[in-house]
Design a protein around this motif. Structure first.
Motif, PDB file in Angstrom:
ATOM      1  N   GLU A 110       4.637  10.915   2.759  1.00  0.00           N
ATOM      2  CA  GLU A 110       4.440   9.645   1.474  1.00  0.00           C
ATOM      3  C   GLU A 110       4.707   8.415   2.368  1.00  0.00           C
ATOM      4  O   GLU A 110       5.712   8.283   2.897  1.00  0.00           O
ATOM      5  CB  GLU A 110       5.232   9.869   0.277  1.00  0.00           C
ATOM      6  CG  GLU A 110       4.796  10.737  -0.617  1.00  0.00           C
ATOM      7  CD  GLU A 110       5.386  12.355  -0.295  1.00  0.00           C
ATOM      8  OE1 GLU A 110       6.300  12.182   0.060  1.00  0.00           O
ATOM      9  OE2 GLU A 110       4.779  13.235  -0.459  1.00  0.00           O
ATOM     10  N   GLN A 111       3.859   7.466   2.541  1.00  0.00           N
ATOM     11  CA  GLN A 111       4.180   6.202   3.271  1.00  0.00           C
ATOM     12  C   GLN A 111       3.959   5.138   2.155  1.00  0.00           C
ATOM     13  O   GLN A 111       3.103   4.930   1.466  1.00  0.00           O
ATOM     14  CB  GLN A 111       3.320   6.213   4.395  1.00  0.00           C
ATOM     15  CG  GLN A 111       3.736   4.942   5.236  1.00  0.00           C
ATOM     16  CD  GLN A 111       2.792   5.087   6.447  1.00  0.00           C
ATOM     17  OE1 GLN A 111       2.528   6.130   7.298  1.00  0.00           O
ATOM     18  NE2 GLN A 111       2.227   3.903   6.998  1.00  0.00           N
ATOM     19  N   VAL A 112       4.913   4.082   2.358  1.00  0.00           N
ATOM     20  CA  VAL A 112       4.583   2.785   1.743  1.00  0.00           C
ATOM     21  C   VAL A 112       4.722   1.564   2.793  1.00  0.00           C
ATOM     22  O   VAL A 112       5.538   1.677   3.721  1.00  0.00           O
ATOM     23  CB  VAL A 112       5.792   2.653   0.604  1.00  0.00           C
ATOM     24  CG1 VAL A 112       5.804   1.330   0.151  1.00  0.00           C
ATOM     25  CG2 VAL A 112       5.664   3.715  -0.285  1.00  0.00           C
ATOM     26  N   SER A 137       0.841  -1.319   0.080  1.00  0.00           N
ATOM     27  CA  SER A 137       0.170  -0.061   0.038  1.00  0.00           C
ATOM     28  C   SER A 137       0.981   1.313  -0.029  1.00  0.00           C
ATOM     29  O   SER A 137       1.995   1.250   0.462  1.00  0.00           O
ATOM     30  CB  SER A 137      -0.872   0.047   1.213  1.00  0.00           C
ATOM     31  OG  SER A 137      -0.224   0.072   2.533  1.00  0.00           O
ATOM     32  N   ALA A 138       0.245   2.039  -0.504  1.00  0.00           N
ATOM     33  CA  ALA A 138       1.031   3.646  -0.612  1.00  0.00           C
ATOM     34  C   ALA A 138      -0.024   4.607  -0.292  1.00  0.00           C
ATOM     35  O   ALA A 138      -1.114   4.593  -0.537  1.00  0.00           O
ATOM     36  CB  ALA A 138       1.693   3.965  -2.005  1.00  0.00           C
ATOM     37  N   GLU A 139       0.450   5.808   0.486  1.00  0.00           N
ATOM     38  CA  GLU A 139      -0.693   6.567   1.173  1.00  0.00           C
ATOM     39  C   GLU A 139       0.157   8.192   0.892  1.00  0.00           C
ATOM     40  O   GLU A 139       1.320   8.240   1.392  1.00  0.00           O
ATOM     41  CB  GLU A 139      -1.027   6.615   2.413  1.00  0.00           C
ATOM     42  CG  GLU A 139      -2.254   7.719   2.633  1.00  0.00           C
ATOM     43  CD  GLU A 139      -2.815   7.183   3.997  1.00  0.00           C
ATOM     44  OE1 GLU A 139      -3.990   6.575   3.962  1.00  0.00           O
ATOM     45  OE2 GLU A 139      -2.326   7.641   5.058  1.00  0.00           O
ATOM     46  N   ARG A 140      -0.395   9.163   0.446  1.00  0.00           N
ATOM     47  CA  ARG A 140       0.040  10.462   0.454  1.00  0.00           C
ATOM     48  C   ARG A 140      -0.794  11.466   1.174  1.00  0.00           C
ATOM     49  O   ARG A 140      -1.897  11.311   1.084  1.00  0.00           O
ATOM     50  CB  ARG A 140       0.140  10.888  -0.919  1.00  0.00           C
ATOM     51  CG  ARG A 140       0.546  12.491  -1.347  1.00  0.00           C
ATOM     52  CD  ARG A 140       0.276  12.646  -2.687  1.00  0.00           C
ATOM     53  NE  ARG A 140       0.628  14.033  -3.122  1.00  0.00           N
ATOM     54  CZ  ARG A 140      -0.115  15.320  -2.840  1.00  0.00           C
ATOM     55  NH1 ARG A 140      -1.232  15.161  -2.495  1.00  0.00           N
ATOM     56  NH2 ARG A 140       0.317  16.423  -3.316  1.00  0.00           N
ATOM     57  N   ARG A 141      -0.163  11.962   2.319  1.00  0.00           N
ATOM     58  CA  ARG A 141      -0.858  13.039   3.071  1.00  0.00           C
ATOM     59  C   ARG A 141      -0.394  14.491   3.103  1.00  0.00           C
ATOM     60  O   ARG A 141       1.112  14.788   3.082  1.00  0.00           O
ATOM     61  CB  ARG A 141      -0.630  12.597   4.495  1.00  0.00           C
ATOM     62  CG  ARG A 141      -1.392  11.228   4.792  1.00  0.00           C
ATOM     63  CD  ARG A 141      -1.239  10.733   6.175  1.00  0.00           C
ATOM     64  NE  ARG A 141      -0.012  10.807   6.848  1.00  0.00           N
ATOM     65  CZ  ARG A 141       0.790   9.424   6.613  1.00  0.00           C
ATOM     66  NH1 ARG A 141       0.262   8.477   6.010  1.00  0.00           N
ATOM     67  NH2 ARG A 141       2.039   9.490   6.948  1.00  0.00           N
TER      68      ARG A 141
END
Length: 442
Positions: free
Chosen positions: A393-395, A373-377
């Protein structure tokens, strides 16, 4: 019961019961084609029997022996609509043929019309010539159809998981020992305390859940679940974690077979053995079924977050997601907003956009399980200390194996990796966990 296959117990009960029936109409003589097709059926070669009989239907329709054999072949080879027509022709000539009526009921069930199937079986049960053992078997089938018509009853399921291992960063902190805070830059770099630095520890964890689904009708079901977890880090009480979540809702199946559901959820999270945060809200979901066990879902959620001792962080969180699901994987795109309820907390408000992929693939007697998963905050306001808006940015990645060791009991080695990149050093971190667990499902 599905459209493609009838449960073996129903088919077996029909065959066993009808074998015992002594007063069924039958032709005195059966021609060679029907005899050969019957031989194929007895050898479980329904496809061969259907291929032999179907081309002859135009000229042989109306012959009860032929139509009965054709109906059996069609039903057992995946052509329930043709089976229904064939058995109806038999009954048009032999209305008291209970055997043909029972097979007609089976064909309706295979076609997904359990209401008509139930009515046909009920007619068979009323036949006074039916032997009592056969009648008892058919009574059980009728009760089973009634249960399906009512929605399927109640199902209970759940799991318990016990695991332990090593976590390289139990506090999701930076590995830096000192940082410079722009607001106090003139004082030079400041040393970080132990709680703000990356800390590795061994740990053990317990998780469990139970869920229940109860039918209100064939189209509507109530559901509920309880999920709890406890994680203890060895020699580090401050970062021990626990959570409990309760969910309840209703799901309704539309005439298109799509499903609409609405649920409410409450969750409490503990950190360091003290209550840290409560969240409560609602989730709405629409599921569109596709062929081959696949589905598309669209979901929306609205939650309120209350922090026990930090009201500045209290927020409303709302978001949406779309997912593709098949027998092996789940792929999801999601996005939303977390908005603090106090203006002074705007630097904690953020919008997020993410994507995830999870899979479970059987290979050689074990299941490979993994996810990515990847997320951009992006945060709304400048941080008061670091004088800029936070951007992360988190993976996350995970991989494991489910090894069966007993019926519905699995050994689960697993490794996870998390990397969060942030423009503020304090929130930039890396984390790896390795654990071994035992999971029981029911």
């Amino acid at each position: 019961m599905t459209r493609q296959k009838m449960p073996p117990v129903i088919r077996g009960a029909i065959l066993a019961g009808l074998t015992m029936a002594a007063a069924m109409p039958a032709a005195a003589e059966v021609d060679g084609v029907v005899q050969q097709a019957t031989g194929h059926l007895q050898a479980a070669k329904a496809g061969d029997a259907y291929a032999m009989l179907a081309p002859l239907a135009a000229e042989r329709a109306g012959d009860p022996d032929f139509d009965y054999a054709l109906g059996l072949a069609a039903a057992d080879s995946g052509h329930p609509a043709e089976a229904i027509i064939a058995f109806q022709r038999v009954l048009a000539i032999q209305p008291d043929n209970a055997q043909a009526r029972a097979e007609l009921a089976r064909a309706y069930a295979l076609a997904g019309d359990i209401d008509t199937a139930r009515a046909q079986f009920d007619t068979v049960v009323q036949d006074p010539s039916l032997p009592d053992p056969v009648r008892q078997r058919f009574d059980r089938l009728v009760r089973d159809f009634d249960r399906q018509i009512a929605g399927g009853g109640t199902d209970l399921s759940g799991f318990f998981d016990l695991s332990g291992g090593w976590d390289s960063n139990i506090n999701t902190a930076t590995d830096l020992t000192q940082i410079t805070i722009p607001l106090f830059a003139g004082l030079g770099p400041g040393a970080l305390g132990a709680a703000a630095r990356k800390t590795g520890k061994s740990y053990y964890e317990m998780q469990g859940a139970v869920s229940i689904v109860s039918a209100v009708s064939r189209q509507t079901r109530l559901f509920g679940s309880a999920l709890g977890s406890w994680r203890d880090n060895v020699d580090s009480k401050a970062f021990d974690q626990a959570s409990a979540a309760l969910t309840g809702g209703v799901a309704h199946t539309l005439p298109s077979r799509d499903v609409l559901s609405l649920s409410g959820q409450f969750q409490n999270f503990w950190l360091g053995h003290d209550s840290y945060r409560q969240s409560y809200g609602a989730i709405g979901q629409y599921t569109h079924l596709l062929a081959g066990g696949r589905a598309l879902t669209v979901a929306g959620q609205l939650f309120r977050l209350d922090y026990e001792n930090d009201p500045l962080r209290d927020a409303d969180r709302y978001g949406a997601a779309i997912s593709y699901i098949d027998r092996v994987m789940v792929a999801t795109l999601s996005g939303g907003k977390e908005e603090t309820r106090r203006r002074s907390g705007d630097h904690l408000s953020n919008s997020y956009l993410g994507a995830s992929l999870g899979f479970e693939q059987p290979v050689g007697g074990v299941n490979l399980v993994g996810g990515l998963s990847a997320e951009r905050r992006r945060y709304d306001a400048r941080d008061a200390l670091f004088l800029k808006k936070r951007a992360d940015e988190q993976v996350d990645a995970s991989f494991g194996v489910k090894v069966p060791v007993a019926d519905r009991v699995y050994l689960r080695p697993r490794v996870t990796y998390t990397r969060n990149w942030s423009n503020i050093d304090l929130y930039d971190y890396e984390r790896v966990t390795v654990n071994l667990g035992l999971r029981a499902e029911f």
